[in-house]
Enzyme design. Sequence first.
Site, PDB file in Angstrom:
ATOM      1  N   LYS A 114       0.813  -1.219   0.000  1.00  0.00           N
ATOM      2  CA  LYS A 114       0.000   0.000   0.000  1.00  0.00           C
ATOM      3  C   LYS A 114       0.837   1.255   0.000  1.00  0.00           C
ATOM      4  CE  LYS A 114      -4.486  -1.399   1.275  1.00  0.00           C
ATOM      5  NZ  LYS A 114      -5.619  -1.152   2.168  1.00  0.00           N
ATOM      6  N   LYS A 192     -13.734  -7.727  -7.167  1.00  0.00           N
ATOM      7  CA  LYS A 192     -14.162  -7.709  -5.779  1.00  0.00           C
ATOM      8  C   LYS A 192     -14.867  -6.388  -5.461  1.00  0.00           C
ATOM      9  CE  LYS A 192     -12.244  -7.624  -1.219  1.00  0.00           C
ATOM     10  NZ  LYS A 192     -11.483  -7.888  -0.153  1.00  0.00           N
ATOM     11  N   LYS A 195     -15.377  -0.008  -2.284  1.00  0.00           N
ATOM     12  CA  LYS A 195     -15.713   1.407  -2.463  1.00  0.00           C
ATOM     13  C   LYS A 195     -14.686   2.087  -3.363  1.00  0.00           C
ATOM     14  CE  LYS A 195     -16.664   5.632  -0.024  1.00  0.00           C
ATOM     15  NZ  LYS A 195     -18.089   5.880   0.164  1.00  0.00           N
TER      16      LYS A 195
END
Length: 323
Positions: A114, A192, A195
């Site tokens: 990330k 998947k 949001k």
Amino acid sequence: MSKKIILSGMQPTGHLHLGNYEGALKNWVALQDEYEMYCCIVDWHALTADFDKTPEFPDRVFEVAVDYLAAGLDPEKCSIFVQSHVKEHAELHLLFSMITPIPWLERVPSYKEKSLELGLDSYGFLGYPLLQAADILVYRADFVPVGKDQLPHIELTREVARRFNTLYGNVFPEPEAKLTKFAAIPGIDGKKMSKSYGNDITLADSSEETGVKLKKMFTDPQKLRRGDPGRPDICPVYALQKVYNSDHQALFRPCSTGELGCVDCKKVLIERLNDALADLRARRAELIAHPDQVRGILRQGAERARRRAGETMILVREAMHLD
Ligand code: TRP
């Protein structure tokens, strides 16, 4: 016998979607009778990526609280609260930061992935899983219901608990992940549901909005029109039929032969999904109309959480000779 303790948390992303509901919330609701539960809205964690979006936070926290309650979390049975309302999380995180080697944090898989993907390089971002460890251990939780992606964080939590106990004496149990099996929930584009992909159907969507989204949903790319044979096994719409339509098997053959077109298949799904969510949405509307009631529930949840977390911190300070 006192009940075992569960701590669970979600970031205040705003409106929760079907994936959050099927993958986590439904399971929490099922656990609240059997366990002493703490359900946290982790706003400090959300700062790691959204430190520049704080004006949105009050609404995002509120919407998640509404979704928790509409899904059936009962404030009489479980403490629903906001992380930043219980300062003990921060104190424990600070103390843990003194006994946690940096390489333990650098090797957590989500960190490298990330930090590159989102360009995050803050001190707080590196410490994300340690703050999560504090969330869990400040309640001396026995179990943490999470998805597979969170297992490295639970493992770190156990390592930190062990290190603390070795250094200062036994204060913390080693919490265990409680994995639940659930059907994967694909989003509108077949990936998947998330949001951040913009492919989600939320609990807050109206039945009309749900219909509009499902009509756009991807199906088997080889089935372009009615008459073309379809492959339900790889079709995201069929994946949702399996969850929301108890008669889904009746659609398998007609889809495979081509006799059933995607438009008609979706019509069935739209109806079933909207039926399945109708009660939840009615409760949602009721809660939105009474925001003070929701805020009161969060206040009361934080009070209960603070009681348990406060007891833990007394033990921690004693053990560390900081009292
Ligand atoms: N990291 C979790 C997630 O992204 C959120 C979280 C923060 C959490 N603290 C927690 C989950 C404590 C369970 C327990 O989903």
